[in-house]
Design an enzyme around this catalytic site. Structure first.
Site, PDB file in Angstrom:
ATOM      1  N   SER A 110       6.633 -10.585   6.250  1.00 19.51           N
ATOM      2  CA  SER A 110       7.095  -9.206   6.372  1.00 19.51           C
ATOM      3  C   SER A 110       6.688  -8.598   7.712  1.00 19.51           C
ATOM      4  O   SER A 110       7.496  -7.965   8.391  1.00 19.51           O
ATOM      5  CB  SER A 110       6.544  -8.369   5.217  1.00 19.51           C
ATOM      6  OG  SER A 110       6.973  -7.034   5.325  1.00 19.51           O
ATOM      7  N   GLU A 166      -0.110   7.815   6.163  1.00 19.38           N
ATOM      8  CA  GLU A 166      -1.304   7.254   6.801  1.00 19.38           C
ATOM      9  C   GLU A 166      -1.809   8.228   7.863  1.00 19.38           C
ATOM     10  O   GLU A 166      -1.032   8.766   8.640  1.00 19.38           O
ATOM     11  CB  GLU A 166      -0.975   5.914   7.470  1.00 19.38           C
ATOM     12  CG  GLU A 166      -0.643   4.808   6.494  1.00 19.38           C
ATOM     13  CD  GLU A 166      -0.292   3.502   7.194  1.00 19.38           C
ATOM     14  OE1 GLU A 166      -0.668   3.344   8.372  1.00 19.38           O
ATOM     15  OE2 GLU A 166       0.347   2.652   6.557  1.00 19.38           O
ATOM     16  N   THR A 218       0.829  -1.214   0.000  1.00 13.99           N
ATOM     17  CA  THR A 218       0.000   0.000   0.000  1.00 13.99           C
ATOM     18  C   THR A 218       0.861   1.259   0.000  1.00 13.99           C
ATOM     19  O   THR A 218       0.506   2.249  -0.643  1.00 13.99           O
ATOM     20  CB  THR A 218      -0.954   0.018   1.212  1.00 13.99           C
ATOM     21  OG1 THR A 218      -0.201  -0.131   2.417  1.00 13.99           O
ATOM     22  CG2 THR A 218      -1.980  -1.106   1.127  1.00 13.99           C
ATOM     23  N   ASP A 232      11.842   2.986   4.680  1.00 15.18           N
ATOM     24  CA  ASP A 232      13.176   2.616   4.207  1.00 15.18           C
ATOM     25  C   ASP A 232      13.139   1.796   2.926  1.00 15.18           C
ATOM     26  O   ASP A 232      14.164   1.627   2.255  1.00 15.18           O
ATOM     27  CB  ASP A 232      13.945   1.856   5.296  1.00 15.18           C
ATOM     28  CG  ASP A 232      13.294   0.522   5.643  1.00 15.18           C
ATOM     29  OD1 ASP A 232      12.060   0.426   5.517  1.00 15.18           O
ATOM     30  OD2 ASP A 232      14.009  -0.415   6.037  1.00 15.18           O
ATOM     31  N   VAL A 241      11.270   0.839  -7.844  1.00 13.02           N
ATOM     32  CA  VAL A 241      10.517  -0.415  -7.874  1.00 13.02           C
ATOM     33  C   VAL A 241      11.475  -1.563  -8.183  1.00 13.02           C
ATOM     34  O   VAL A 241      12.234  -1.509  -9.151  1.00 13.02           O
ATOM     35  CB  VAL A 241       9.398  -0.347  -8.935  1.00 13.02           C
ATOM     36  CG1 VAL A 241       8.639  -1.666  -8.980  1.00 13.02           C
ATOM     37  CG2 VAL A 241       8.442   0.802  -8.629  1.00 13.02           C
TER      38      VAL A 241
END
Length: 370
Positions: free
Chosen positions: A192, A100, A82, A288, A294
């Site tokens: 993760s 956020e 996200t 980080d 990408v």
């Protein structure tokens, strides 16, 4: 002499009394008039058209924000890409997402709690706090947060992962909003969150089995609501395909959002910290990672980390894996071949070419996602 003094005092008292009575009478009439005004029915039309404005000093433009504008909501289970998604959109000169808010999913969860409790709903209705009143207040509150927590822009988006647990409700509040549901292999998402110690309410980070069960429940809720509002309003974005083929997917995505193509979305790392670019938080766990271009470095980090008994029961623990197109028994699945540019990006990342800028260097606090 004394009698005359008494007469004067009596006259003075009479005058003061008369003035006081007159003043109180006027005040009472004014209060009565105000009460009558307040007793008149409120025009609901005025409460439904809340408008916020934002001034872009650089472009010398004023933007009007309202419930019918095409807001963009990005969500999914945390650790599903996200932040990357919002950073890529933030790189577009016409879009502002920002960090956020953490407030929006909490207020939405509170609203859900009120709706689910029949006793609480009766109490609210008795108090005149009807669904219509709450919806109007929620519209205004959410819009205020989205508009004012960042710079003005022609298109605004919000990225609070679990906000999409209320996707259908948000769709009702903001009829022209569109939703991007980020989907990632649940095994990678769970690895993760466990390895990076991202505390998520209700997830036991000491148990892959528990986290995968909770992942399945959360993504199923959001997926079902995405299907309910339909493909014209909600788009599934697979994290793996986004990082393997970013240009193909960003072109498709911007077409879905009806926003003109801009090449800068493929180079979000060049826009970090720049005015009108990508603003990052010092305390968000993904910061980080999104300073890098990408790349495919994170696709298969989970392989070899999940306990054998959990791997054996994977199809039962997380049936949404198969529904979303992932083979529950492949370790790892064949996600696909990356574009040449992504291979080059990944090589540069492994060489350590991208480091956290000084202005973002602060030890992150333990982050809890709700």
């Amino acid at each position: 002499m004394v009698g005359k003094l008494k007469q004067n005092l009596l006259l003075a008292c009479l005058v003061i009394s008369s003035v006081t009575v007159f003043y109180l009478g006027q005040h009472a009439m004014e209060c009565h008039h105000r009460i009558e005004e307040r007793s008149q029915p409120v025009k609901l039309e005025s409460t439904r058209t809340t408008v916020r404005t934002g001034l872009d000093l650089k472009a010398n433009k004023t933007f009007a924000y309202h419930k019918d504008m095409p807001l963009i909501f990005i969500g999914g289970v945390p650790r599903s890409g996200t932040t990357l998604m919002r950073a890529m959109l933030d790189a577009h000169p016409d879009i502002r997402c920002g960090e956020e808010t953490r407030v929006i999913p909490r207020i939405l969860a509170l609203k859900q709690m009120w709706s689910r409790s029949s006793k609480e709903k009766i109490r609210l209705d008795e108090a005149g706090v009807t669904d219509e009143v709450l919806d109007s207040a929620m519209q205004a509150f959410l819009l205020e947060i989205i508009v004012k927590h960042g710079e003005p822009a022609p298109y605004l988006c919000n990225k609070d992962p679990f906000a999409l647990k209320s996707l259908t409700y948000l769709s009702r509040l903001f009829p022209n909003a569109k939703f991007l549901l980020m989907v990632r292999d649940g095994r990678a998402s769970v690895h993760s969150m466990i390895s990076r110690k991202v505390t998520i309410a209700g997830f036991d980070l000491n148990s892959y089995r528990d986290c995968l069960t909770k992942w399945n429940r959360a993504i199923e809720t959001m997926y079902n609501q995405c299907m309910e509002v339909g493909y014209k309003k909600c788009m599934l974005v697979h994290y793996e395909q986004l990082v393997l083929h970013p240009e193909r997917w960003m072109r498709t995505l911007l077409k879905f959002l009806q926003i003109p193509w801009n090449h800068s979305v493929l180079h979000h790392e060049e826009m970090i910290g720049k005015a009108g670019g990508v603003s990052l938080s010092k305390v968000e766990r993904s910061t980080d990672q999104v300073i890098k271009p990408v790349n495919v470095g994170a696709l298969s980090k989970w392989v070899g980390k999940i306990p054998p008994d959990v791997l054996q029961d994977m199809a039962v623990i997380a049936p949404m894996l198969a529904k979303l197109g992932y083979d529950p028994y492949a370790n790892p699945p064949n996600y696909g071949k990356p574009d040449p540019k992504i291979i080059e990006n990944t090589r540069r990342v492994y060489k350590g070419e991208f480091q956290l800028p000084d202005f973002l260097k602060e030890k992150p606090q333990t982050e809890q996602v709700e």
